[in-house]
Scaffold this motif. Structure first.
Motif, PDB file in Angstrom:
ATOM      1  N   ASP A   1      42.458  41.260  43.409  1.00  0.00           N
ATOM      2  CA  ASP A   1      41.619  42.456  43.291  1.00  0.00           C
ATOM      3  C   ASP A   1      42.173  43.412  42.242  1.00  0.00           C
ATOM      4  O   ASP A   1      41.423  43.974  41.439  1.00  0.00           O
ATOM      5  CB  ASP A   1      41.511  43.161  44.651  1.00  0.00           C
TER       6      ASP A   1
ATOM      7  N   ARG B   1      42.566  36.313  50.236  1.00  0.00           N
ATOM      8  CA  ARG B   1      43.301  37.126  49.273  1.00  0.00           C
ATOM      9  C   ARG B   1      43.190  36.625  47.836  1.00  0.00           C
ATOM     10  O   ARG B   1      43.260  37.405  46.889  1.00  0.00           O
ATOM     11  CB  ARG B   1      44.776  37.191  49.667  1.00  0.00           C
TER      12      ARG B   1
ATOM     13  N   SER C   1      50.767  39.013  38.712  1.00  0.00           N
ATOM     14  CA  SER C   1      50.257  39.909  39.750  1.00  0.00           C
ATOM     15  C   SER C   1      50.134  39.131  41.056  1.00  0.00           C
ATOM     16  O   SER C   1      49.881  37.919  41.041  1.00  0.00           O
ATOM     17  CB  SER C   1      48.887  40.479  39.339  1.00  0.00           C
ATOM     18  N   TYR C   2      50.304  39.825  42.156  1.00  0.00           N
ATOM     19  CA  TYR C   2      50.150  39.195  43.467  1.00  0.00           C
ATOM     20  C   TYR C   2      48.868  39.639  44.146  1.00  0.00           C
ATOM     21  O   TYR C   2      48.671  39.381  45.332  1.00  0.00           O
ATOM     22  CB  TYR C   2      51.360  39.517  44.345  1.00  0.00           C
ATOM     23  N   SER C   3      47.995  40.280  43.379  1.00  0.00           N
ATOM     24  CA  SER C   3      46.721  40.761  43.921  1.00  0.00           C
ATOM     25  C   SER C   3      45.587  40.427  42.959  1.00  0.00           C
ATOM     26  O   SER C   3      45.555  40.929  41.828  1.00  0.00           O
ATOM     27  CB  SER C   3      46.767  42.276  44.147  1.00  0.00           C
TER      28      SER C   3
END
Length: 317
Positions: free
Chosen positions: A214, A249, A210-212
């Motif tokens: 959150d 981030r 995943s690149y997130s």
């Protein structure tokens, strides 16, 4: 288990056996006299080509608590810094009576070369090699998770647990070993990082990407492992726009930690960049098991030394 070079050297049962032995070792460390006679007369060499006070001291403590003699060999100021080959150093250590060699190197494959080149016939334990693997760190992480997340840890695995690993995956030997071991033990792993810090070929790894952070947290997690951004390996830079952007981030802030389930724990193999990849109140908070990881590392490394040395002696006798 003659050598421990990679998690690939272990079957699922091997890994559980090492973790179970570590549990028995940990129980002995609560006694007033913590030393065991298990490796009396044996000599363990810490052959460190790369600085790592934490790992070296952990292996040294593990060997001493098993009553082994320990020799710390640093490449700096040694004959290696004067041009001696790895082969000649290995032959010298063998001639001095080394029974096992713990090797740490900035070069990927150094431990494998020592174990398989035919120069010496002694157990080799990989204490971290380049961006390849760090198997004992993964074992102590799994041991810490099992103690925190599984009832009655002896003989059990991490089936059904979800672990998020966040940070510099590209340069992290810890991430590689953890993905292999945690998946071997039944856990599901999600890697989270900027695209430039995700290795090529990760699609073949037994994990999700995943690149997130959150989004990964929103799916639920039993544990979050934060990794240090390894600036010393980032020759040329350009892996993310700014440190502030990375922290915003991908940093584990107090707000993000508060969104984790109540039982979830936070790990970090260290050293930490406080305020960058992890907030200080998270690192020191009730979810953190970072200090436990350091303590558990001694028990796990005692177990590894037992399995590569004492266990074979007992079988032979």
């Amino acid at each position: 288990m003659k050598h421990l070079i990679s998690i690939d050297d272990l079957t699922r049962q091997d890994a559980i056996d090492v973790l179970d032995t570590a549990e028995h070792m940990a129980q002995t460390q609560s006694r007033s006299i913590r030393k065991l006679p298990t490796l009396v007369g044996r000599t363990v060499v810490n052959l460190f080509f790369e600085d790592s006070t934490r790992t070296r001291i952990s292996f040294e403590a593990a060997a001493k608590r098993l009553s082994a003699d320990i020799i710390n060999f640093s490449a700096k100021g040694s004959s290696l810094s004067k041009g001696e080959s790895l082969k000649d150093t290995a032959l010298t250590l063998d001639a001095m009576g080394a029974d096992a060699i713990v090797v740490r190197s900035s070069s990927s494959g150094a431990a494998h070369l020592l174990a398989n080149a035919g120069w010496i016939d002694k157990p080799i334990v990989n204490a971290g090699d380049g961006t390849h693997e760090h198997p004992t760190q993964a074992l102590l992480d799994a041991y810490t998770l099992r103690r925190r997340l599984v009832e009655g840890p002896t003989g059990s695995d991490l089936a059904g647990k979800r672990v998020i690993i966040v940070g510099d995956i590209l340069h992290s030997r810890v991430a590689r070993s953890n993905v292999k071991l945690l998946s071997l033990l039944g856990a599901s792993v999600t890697l989270v990082a900027p695209p430039a810090l995700i290795p090529i070929g990760v699609q073949s790894w037994p994990c999700e990407v995943s690149y997130s952070l959150d989004a990964a947290i929103a799916e639920g997690a039993d544990a979050v492992m934060m990794l240090r951004v390894q600036r010393e390996r980032m020759v040329g830079g350009g892996f993310f726009p700014t440190e502030g952007e990375y922290s915003r981030r991908f940093g584990l802030s107090t707000d993000r930690a508060d969104r984790l389930p109540d039982h979830a724990v936070v790990l970090h193999p260290g050293p930490m960049n406080r305020g960058f990849e992890i907030a200080s109140d998270v690192a020191d908070g009730p979810r953190s098991v970072i200090v436990e990881q350091v303590n558990n590392g001694v028990s796990v490394r005692m177990s590894v030394l037992y399995h590569v040395l004492a266990a074979h002696t007992e079988e032979a006798s």
